[in-house]
Write an enzyme that holds these catalytic residues in place. Structure first.
Site, short mmCIF file in Angstrom:
data_model
loop_
_atom_site.label_atom_id
_atom_site.label_comp_id
_atom_site.label_asym_id
_atom_site.label_seq_id
_atom_site.Cartn_x
_atom_site.Cartn_y
_atom_site.Cartn_z
N ALA A 98 25.96 8.35 2.21
CA ALA A 98 26.57 9.68 2.22
C ALA A 98 26.27 10.36 3.55
O ALA A 98 25.83 9.72 4.51
CB ALA A 98 26.06 10.51 1.05
N ASN A 99 26.55 11.65 3.65
CA ASN A 99 26.25 12.42 4.86
C ASN A 99 25.82 13.82 4.47
O ASN A 99 25.75 14.15 3.28
CB ASN A 99 27.47 12.43 5.78
CG ASN A 99 28.66 13.06 5.12
OD1 ASN A 99 28.63 14.24 4.76
ND2 ASN A 99 29.71 12.29 4.89
N ARG A 100 25.54 14.66 5.44
CA ARG A 100 24.89 15.96 5.19
C ARG A 100 25.85 17.10 4.85
O ARG A 100 25.44 18.25 4.83
CB ARG A 100 24.07 16.37 6.41
CG ARG A 100 22.89 15.48 6.67
CD ARG A 100 22.03 16.03 7.80
NE ARG A 100 21.01 15.08 8.19
CZ ARG A 100 19.89 14.88 7.51
NH1 ARG A 100 19.63 15.61 6.43
NH2 ARG A 100 19.02 13.98 7.91
#
Ligand code: C5P
Length: 222
Positions: A29-31
């Site tokens: 995933a990412n932020r």
């Protein structure tokens, strides 16, 4: 809501990250927090639009008057965007994972005792924004976002060309923007660059929605 500059318009928004499974319990995933996309959905609904918000996994509550479709992966997000068409405006804010694991395991991966990690082959995800821009059902106004840590405006100018979007909203994420409450954006269209001062994400959303309303009013003469 029956008043406001976007009454009678359908606005399609993507927001949040995507989660790409490695196995049933792990993901890439990412932020992205989803805050800017959700603020845009709230502002569009306040302006009278019918709003479809396609959201990756986030911890935000749905703004009043917004139809929300929850998805996990980039491929699910692409399908939900397609299913939501036609739309007058699309604002693609989601931080879609560029890659997914080629063959996600059906069962939890285990350490095999040799110390060798499992090989994770990645494949590229569909580009939802570029696909929408090429679609025969392309909305009249397509807005993309560009999160950059350096050379923000040159990268965004190139992205506008490459993706085929009408506008790219570039934001500098080098310093606490991801997950934060404030944002500094530059709106890039065919005419040039419009840089807005740093402000809360809600105010950025109001400014972008106001600009969209003005543009739509000019393009179809209403
Ligand atoms: O290429 P990059 O990810 O930087 O482009 C950002 C813009 O493209 C954002 O508007 C994002 O929502 C959109 N995007 C997309 N599908 C992807 C990758 C990015 O819609 N697979």
């Amino acid at each position: 809501q029956w008043t406001g500059p976007l009454v009678g318009r359908h606005v399609l928004i993507t927001a949040g990250p995507t989660h790409e499974p490695i196995d049933p319990v792990r993901y890439i995933a990412n932020r992205s927090s989803g805050k800017q996309g959700f603020a845009l959905a709230a502002a569009a609904a306040k302006a009278g639009a019918r709003v479809t918000l396609v959201s990756g996994p986030v911890t935000l509550s749905t703004p009043a008057g917004v139809d929300r479709v929850d998805v996990e992966t980039a491929r699910e997000m692409a399908a939900a965007v397609e299913a939501a068409l036609p739309a007058d405006v699309a604002i693609m804010v989601a931080a879609v994972a560029d890659w997914r694991v080629a063959d996600a395991a059906g069962q939890k991966l285990k350490k095999d005792g040799t110390g060798a990690p499992p090989p994770l082959a990645l494949v590229e995800n569909p580009d939802i924004l570029a696909g929408l821009c090429r679609s025969p059902r392309r909305p009249a106004l397509v807005v993309g976002f560009a999160a950059e840590t350096n050379d923000v405006i040159p990268h965004a100018l190139a992205k506008r060309q490459r993706k085929g979007a009408d506008w790219i909203v570039a934001n500098d994420v080098s310093d606490g923007v991801m997950g934060g409450a404030r944002n500094t954006v530059h709106i890039i269209d065919a005419a040039g660059v419009d840089s807005l001062p740093e402000m809360p994400k809600e105010a950025v959303a109001e400014a972008i929605i106001a600009r969209i309303a003005t543009t739509l009013a000019h393009t179809d003469g209403t």
